[in-house]
Design an enzyme around this catalytic site. Sequence first.
Site: not given
Length: 293
Positions: A176, A211
């Site tokens: 992420e 992400k």
Amino acid sequence: MNKEQLQQMRQAPGFVGALDQSGGSTPKALKAYGIQPEAYASEEEMFELIHEMRTRMITSRAFSSRKVIGVILFERTMRGQIEGMPTADFLWQKRNIVPFLKVDKGLQEEANGVQLMKAFPELGKLCDEAVSYNVFGTKMRSVIKQANEQGIRDIVAQQFAWGREILSHGLMPILEPEVDIHCPDKAKAEEILKKELLAELDKQKEPVMLKITLPTVDNFYKEVVEHPMMLRVVALSGGYSREEANDLLGRNHGIIASFSRALAEGLTAQQSDEEFNKVLEATVDGVYEASIK
């Protein structure tokens, strides 16, 4: 790695819920849920209350694998129980939802326009614990605040290095590298990020997940989504309202939601179970629809 869970994360329609607020973000999450700081006297009581909130969401009729295919947990939630079962086992056995664990320990001070993850020498130990709890994968967050090439390169290198260690323990990493939605040159930062992501993916030998912040240009991450080493791309709500986040998500094909704050928007401790379930059901339906466009 569980093959059925792997298949679900690769192709099942739906989205990933993020219930991984840690110590720093828990008071804010509880306040949004209608529980003020004076309602708890210690960190222990605070974590009990957030576990009750998460349990209420997970056990709601709205929370099923027909629409929610995975959930990211905080460490204490993983070690806790729901209806007498370890949380990850409850999710998979009772709800058919794939469990993930947040593994980062927060962010370093900003340097080169980014915030790297804090060093975490015991990552391997936590991965082994996650495996013992039947967790499928992990998630770790760092933040890009400026379109700085060196900083973004450092972020991506760190994310993939952690990802390789996580894979070596038999877990699926969700990388992420969040781009702050207030980044003054967000589109430029995303250009640099995409270039670095593709360069690292070309060197990967095993698939990972990603992400990301919803991009300024629709379908900007198409090559990343379609890369053979990318299992699935999910998106954070990143400070957008749920309505805005759903709208942006629906314009980015092949990306599914992994919302945290936006998923809990409108839920309060004071609601009756019927009211709570009705609000959560409408939220899940909206996020699901945006994720399958």
